[in-house]
Design a protein around this motif. Sequence first.
Motif, PDB file in Angstrom:
ATOM      1  N   GLU A   1       0.782  -1.349   0.069  1.00  0.00           N
ATOM      2  CA  GLU A   1       0.196  -0.164  -0.056  1.00  0.00           C
ATOM      3  C   GLU A   1       0.874   1.266  -0.034  1.00  0.00           C
ATOM      4  N   ALA A   2       1.846   1.270   0.853  1.00  0.00           N
ATOM      5  CA  ALA A   2       2.700   2.233   0.984  1.00  0.00           C
ATOM      6  C   ALA A   2       3.337   2.750  -0.517  1.00  0.00           C
ATOM      7  N   LEU A   3       3.689   1.624  -1.264  1.00  0.00           N
ATOM      8  CA  LEU A   3       4.305   1.537  -2.491  1.00  0.00           C
ATOM      9  C   LEU A   3       3.328   1.846  -3.843  1.00  0.00           C
ATOM     10  N   HIS A   4       2.161   1.783  -3.407  1.00  0.00           N
ATOM     11  CA  HIS A   4       0.848   2.112  -4.237  1.00  0.00           C
ATOM     12  C   HIS A   4       0.898   1.154  -5.435  1.00  0.00           C
ATOM     13  N   ILE A   5       1.232  -0.271  -5.081  1.00  0.00           N
ATOM     14  CA  ILE A   5       1.113  -1.374  -5.816  1.00  0.00           C
ATOM     15  C   ILE A   5       0.066  -2.444  -5.543  1.00  0.00           C
ATOM     16  N   ASP A   6      -0.841  -2.572  -6.730  1.00  0.00           N
ATOM     17  CA  ASP A   6      -1.841  -3.543  -6.476  1.00  0.00           C
ATOM     18  C   ASP A   6      -1.241  -5.090  -6.366  1.00  0.00           C
ATOM     19  N   LEU A   7      -1.335  -5.447  -5.067  1.00  0.00           N
ATOM     20  CA  LEU A   7      -0.875  -6.731  -4.668  1.00  0.00           C
ATOM     21  C   LEU A   7      -1.788  -7.803  -5.383  1.00  0.00           C
ATOM     22  N   ASN A   8      -3.101  -7.595  -5.660  1.00  0.00           N
ATOM     23  CA  ASN A   8      -4.020  -8.577  -5.917  1.00  0.00           C
ATOM     24  C   ASN A   8      -3.584  -8.894  -7.721  1.00  0.00           C
ATOM     25  N   GLU A   9      -3.250  -7.712  -8.314  1.00  0.00           N
ATOM     26  CA  GLU A   9      -2.579  -7.846  -9.723  1.00  0.00           C
ATOM     27  C   GLU A   9      -1.380  -8.888  -9.631  1.00  0.00           C
ATOM     28  N   ILE A  10      -0.526  -8.612  -8.798  1.00  0.00           N
ATOM     29  CA  ILE A  10       0.719  -9.658  -8.676  1.00  0.00           C
ATOM     30  C   ILE A  10       0.203 -11.031  -8.336  1.00  0.00           C
ATOM     31  N   ASN A  11      -0.587 -11.079  -7.320  1.00  0.00           N
ATOM     32  CA  ASN A  11      -0.985 -12.596  -7.059  1.00  0.00           C
ATOM     33  C   ASN A  11      -1.754 -13.066  -8.045  1.00  0.00           C
ATOM     34  N   ARG A  12      -2.410 -12.498  -8.762  1.00  0.00           N
ATOM     35  CA  ARG A  12      -3.205 -13.083 -10.154  1.00  0.00           C
ATOM     36  C   ARG A  12      -2.240 -13.577 -11.071  1.00  0.00           C
ATOM     37  N   GLU A  13      -1.252 -12.738 -11.274  1.00  0.00           N
ATOM     38  CA  GLU A  13      -0.039 -13.087 -12.085  1.00  0.00           C
ATOM     39  C   GLU A  13       0.541 -14.388 -11.928  1.00  0.00           C
ATOM     40  N   ILE A  14       1.009 -14.332 -10.559  1.00  0.00           N
ATOM     41  CA  ILE A  14       1.747 -15.506 -10.157  1.00  0.00           C
ATOM     42  C   ILE A  14       0.702 -16.881 -10.204  1.00  0.00           C
ATOM     43  N   GLU A  15      -0.318 -16.694  -9.879  1.00  0.00           N
ATOM     44  CA  GLU A  15      -1.382 -17.819  -9.692  1.00  0.00           C
ATOM     45  C   GLU A  15      -1.452 -18.328 -11.376  1.00  0.00           C
ATOM     46  N   ASN A  16      -1.456 -17.370 -12.085  1.00  0.00           N
ATOM     47  CA  ASN A  16      -1.810 -17.836 -13.881  1.00  0.00           C
ATOM     48  C   ASN A  16      -0.762 -18.407 -14.218  1.00  0.00           C
ATOM     49  N   LEU A  17       0.449 -18.322 -13.576  1.00  0.00           N
ATOM     50  CA  LEU A  17       1.679 -19.004 -14.070  1.00  0.00           C
ATOM     51  C   LEU A  17       1.484 -20.586 -14.159  1.00  0.00           C
ATOM     52  N   VAL A  18       0.835 -20.923 -13.079  1.00  0.00           N
ATOM     53  CA  VAL A  18       0.243 -22.392 -13.222  1.00  0.00           C
ATOM     54  C   VAL A  18      -1.034 -22.545 -13.610  1.00  0.00           C
ATOM     55  N   ALA A  19      -1.917 -21.627 -13.223  1.00  0.00           N
ATOM     56  CA  ALA A  19      -3.539 -22.137 -13.712  1.00  0.00           C
ATOM     57  C   ALA A  19      -3.639 -21.866 -15.171  1.00  0.00           C
ATOM     58  N   ARG A  20      -2.899 -21.126 -15.658  1.00  0.00           N
ATOM     59  CA  ARG A  20      -3.061 -20.858 -17.310  1.00  0.00           C
ATOM     60  C   ARG A  20      -2.047 -21.692 -17.918  1.00  0.00           C
ATOM     61  N   ASP A  21      -1.305 -22.728 -17.409  1.00  0.00           N
ATOM     62  CA  ASP A  21      -0.507 -23.560 -18.077  1.00  0.00           C
ATOM     63  C   ASP A  21      -1.245 -24.779 -18.697  1.00  0.00           C
ATOM     64  N   LYS A  22      -1.329 -24.841 -20.046  1.00  0.00           N
ATOM     65  CA  LYS A  22      -2.287 -25.699 -20.644  1.00  0.00           C
ATOM     66  C   LYS A  22      -1.556 -27.061 -20.573  1.00  0.00           C
ATOM     67  N   ASP A  23      -0.499 -27.252 -20.109  1.00  0.00           N
ATOM     68  CA  ASP A  23       0.251 -28.773 -19.789  1.00  0.00           C
ATOM     69  C   ASP A  23      -0.073 -29.143 -18.390  1.00  0.00           C
ATOM     70  N   VAL A  24      -0.760 -28.397 -17.694  1.00  0.00           N
ATOM     71  CA  VAL A  24      -0.995 -28.662 -16.111  1.00  0.00           C
ATOM     72  C   VAL A  24      -2.424 -28.970 -15.845  1.00  0.00           C
ATOM     73  N   PRO A  25      -2.995 -30.094 -15.585  1.00  0.00           N
ATOM     74  CA  PRO A  25      -4.452 -30.440 -15.310  1.00  0.00           C
ATOM     75  C   PRO A  25      -4.673 -29.449 -13.931  1.00  0.00           C
ATOM     76  N   LYS A  26      -6.091 -28.649 -14.044  1.00  0.00           N
ATOM     77  CA  LYS A  26      -6.166 -27.849 -12.873  1.00  0.00           C
ATOM     78  C   LYS A  26      -6.347 -28.668 -11.649  1.00  0.00           C
ATOM     79  N   LYS A  27      -6.794 -29.718 -11.645  1.00  0.00           N
ATOM     80  CA  LYS A  27      -7.308 -30.437 -10.503  1.00  0.00           C
ATOM     81  C   LYS A  27      -5.647 -31.495 -10.077  1.00  0.00           C
ATOM     82  N   SER A  28      -4.706 -31.334 -10.756  1.00  0.00           N
ATOM     83  CA  SER A  28      -3.538 -32.098 -10.464  1.00  0.00           C
ATOM     84  C   SER A  28      -2.956 -31.541  -9.113  1.00  0.00           C
TER      85      SER A  28
END
Lengths: 326, 149
Positions: A5-32
């Motif tokens: 917050e002090a740095l005015h950074i949207d942490l949710n945006e970063i967290n989504r990007e981190i999650e998407n690294l695996v969640a949007r990987d077409k080689d990884v089944p979602k429930k694996s």
Amino acid sequence: MKLHEALHIDLNEINREIENLVARDKDVPKKSQLAQSILELIGSGGKRLRPLMVIVGGRFGRKPAGRRTLQLSAAAEFIHAASLIHDDIIDDAELRRGGAALHVKTGVLSAVHIGNYMSARVIELLSKYSGDKNRYVHDLSSVATAQLCLGEYQQMEHAFDYDLTLEQYLEKSLNKTAMLMATCLRVGALSTDSPEEVAELLYRFGEALGMSFQIQDDLLDFTQSAEKLGKPAGSDLRHGQVTLPVLFALQDPALAPAIRKIGPGSSEEEVTYVLNLITGSDALARTAEVSQSYLDQAAAIIQQLSGYPAHTDLQTLLQYFAGRDY
Amino acid sequence: MNRQLIEDSIRQLQAEMSPVAGIQLDLSPAECERMLAVLERHDLEYDRKLHLLGIYSILTLAAERHMECVPHHPDLTRNILDGDYLYSFYLQFAVKCRELDLVAYLAPSVKKMQIRRSNGDFAEYNPAAGIDEFLLQESRQRSRTSKAI
């Protein structure tokens, strides 16, 4: 106020990007098991210091930060998290952020390869930035990670080595912690086309901050409760890590013999006795002074970057590191 | 010729790797053979052969060390660190040898191998096959470009 917050950074945006690294990987089944384990680990907390440092670095460039800076920030957290998975196996740690460590849930061999997947995914993602001028995008996965390993080798080599020199301790800390933080700021800056000399100053700022961070970490092992640390207090001493407070205490002839007796077979009582000896000496104050000297170095670098509006973000980082108690 | 190539490649890698890691490059002759056969199929400069054999050796060894990460193994810590160091050194070495296109080409297959192994499928991993495909693709592109000119 929280750091992001002090740095005015949207942490949710970063967290989504981190999650998407695996969640949007077409080689990884979602429930694996792999997907679920990684999502649990990154969802279990963490201060996201490294991604924040990438974003702050990106504020020193000639172009506005875009997708690449965000991807690099997510990559920094992925690399850090992968190293934690492997660290927990090495340390035989059963807990991570209050829950079972990943290898406890999946088994060691599987956990090793889940960590490897995270590193390989980062390389795959960043490989799309081709060409000579984009080579820096691999610095997190190559140089910084290699140095991190070297720091771990040095730690392993010097377990229960009470003749470790101050220089060896500082080099190990630089490799193990500071260089990744420094690289985060540097690649962030280069991702927005900062001048090379600015990226270099940011790297040195990150190095100083990282050194202070590691030294404070060593200090907290003596001063903080197990609950706050997430591991038993005195863990470093118990595992033979000769940290800066131990090195300073060893200089006291009255304390050295008891410290040198601590080995892999020492009892809880012996370790607690030595922990109390060190805590009661001036070793902790001297350690805090060294940590402060690195913060002073970082402050001096901020002065050199005062022409950039984002230098105030470096001050925010500095204040955060100076006031850290966990 | 092949013996010289292997010796030069090992010498080059040992010179580039940090002595702190203390890793010995001990690939079996059979493992080297697989990559040497690939190199013989393509028209490559000696230095490039050295680099590609180096990249193959690093990847093979990294995967092997991590397969030896089982609980209570006396060298568990070293095996984890060796594998980790070798994977990061792979990238460092490839950057230095200007083989980032190869890294990009191999990235999906290296990643898929990690996924399989995390899932208990320990089928053999042979980076030589991927390097061969990459070299074929590179040669086709080169020939298309020269025809266009």
